[in-house]
Write a protein that holds these residues in place. Structure first.
Motif, short mmCIF file in Angstrom:
data_model
loop_
_atom_site.label_atom_id
_atom_site.label_comp_id
_atom_site.label_asym_id
_atom_site.label_seq_id
_atom_site.Cartn_x
_atom_site.Cartn_y
_atom_site.Cartn_z
N ARG A 72 0.83 -1.21 0.00
CA ARG A 72 0.00 0.00 0.00
C ARG A 72 0.86 1.25 0.00
O ARG A 72 0.59 2.21 -0.73
N ARG A 73 1.90 1.25 0.83
CA ARG A 73 2.79 2.41 0.90
C ARG A 73 3.48 2.64 -0.45
O ARG A 73 3.60 3.78 -0.92
N LEU A 74 3.97 1.58 -1.05
CA LEU A 74 4.64 1.72 -2.34
C LEU A 74 3.68 2.16 -3.44
O LEU A 74 4.06 2.94 -4.33
N ASP A 75 2.45 1.68 -3.39
CA ASP A 75 1.44 2.13 -4.36
C ASP A 75 1.18 3.62 -4.21
O ASP A 75 1.09 4.35 -5.22
N ARG A 76 1.06 4.09 -2.96
CA ARG A 76 0.85 5.52 -2.72
C ARG A 76 2.05 6.34 -3.21
O ARG A 76 1.88 7.40 -3.80
N LEU A 77 3.25 5.83 -2.98
CA LEU A 77 4.45 6.52 -3.46
C LEU A 77 4.45 6.57 -4.99
O LEU A 77 4.76 7.60 -5.58
N GLY A 78 4.10 5.46 -5.63
CA GLY A 78 4.02 5.43 -7.10
C GLY A 78 3.01 6.43 -7.62
O GLY A 78 3.29 7.14 -8.61
N ASP A 79 1.85 6.51 -6.97
CA ASP A 79 0.83 7.49 -7.38
C ASP A 79 1.35 8.91 -7.21
O ASP A 79 1.15 9.77 -8.08
N TYR A 80 1.99 9.18 -6.10
CA TYR A 80 2.54 10.52 -5.84
C TYR A 80 3.57 10.89 -6.89
O TYR A 80 3.55 11.99 -7.44
N LEU A 81 4.48 9.95 -7.18
CA LEU A 81 5.52 10.23 -8.17
C LEU A 81 4.92 10.44 -9.56
O LEU A 81 5.39 11.28 -10.32
N ALA A 82 3.89 9.68 -9.89
CA ALA A 82 3.23 9.85 -11.19
C ALA A 82 2.56 11.21 -11.27
O ALA A 82 2.57 11.86 -12.33
N ASP A 83 1.96 11.68 -10.17
CA ASP A 83 1.29 12.98 -10.16
C ASP A 83 2.27 14.15 -10.20
O ASP A 83 1.91 15.24 -10.64
N ASP A 130 5.28 14.10 -11.78
CA ASP A 130 6.22 13.93 -12.90
C ASP A 130 6.22 15.20 -13.74
O ASP A 130 5.21 15.55 -14.34
N PRO A 131 7.35 15.91 -13.83
CA PRO A 131 7.39 17.17 -14.59
C PRO A 131 7.23 16.95 -16.10
O PRO A 131 6.81 17.83 -16.82
N ASP A 132 7.60 15.77 -16.60
CA ASP A 132 7.49 15.49 -18.04
C ASP A 132 6.08 15.06 -18.43
O ASP A 132 5.79 14.90 -19.62
N LYS A 133 5.24 14.87 -17.48
CA LYS A 133 3.90 14.32 -17.74
C LYS A 133 3.09 15.21 -18.69
O LYS A 133 2.44 14.74 -19.60
#
Length: 115
Positions: free
Chosen positions: A95-106, A108-111
């Protein structure tokens, strides 16, 4: 929870020894007598019995004596306690890693600059 914690402590302490893990591995294939468990071990029969006593005290192994033969069996119910504890830890970390992945995806400056 305190009693469960004590049981887990005993179980993990019992499993911390490679000889006892080898015995648990052998018993996972089916019941065995003490002499069958001792056969591949490079130790005396009394030493094997001491290891079995630790496994029995932890709840991982049940023994039954019929005549002169003591048969050992793995108590799979006891393993479920350790399995549950490990799964609870794994689920929490996922769960923690999923939240971290979501945060990093949100964040992302290149997004926004990709077509």
């Amino acid at each position: 929870m305190l009693n469960q914690s004590s049981s887990l402590d005993q179980m993990f302490q019992a499993l911390s020894d490679p000889t006892r893990r080898a015995m648990v591995e052998r018993l996972s294939r089916g019941p065995a007598s003490v002499s069958e468990l001792a056969q591949p071990m490079a130790m005396s029969l009394p030493a094997v019995v001491q290891h079995l006593q630790v496994l029995e005290a932890s709840g991982l192994v049940k023994t039954e004596k019929v005549g002169r033969v003591r048969t050992c069996r793995l108590d799979t119910g006891a393993l479920q306690l350790a399995e549950q504890w490990i799964n609870d830890r794994r689920t929490g970390w996922e769960r923690r890693l999923d939240r971290l992945g979501d945060y990093l995806a949100d964040t992302d400056p290149d997004k926004g600059s990709k077509p």
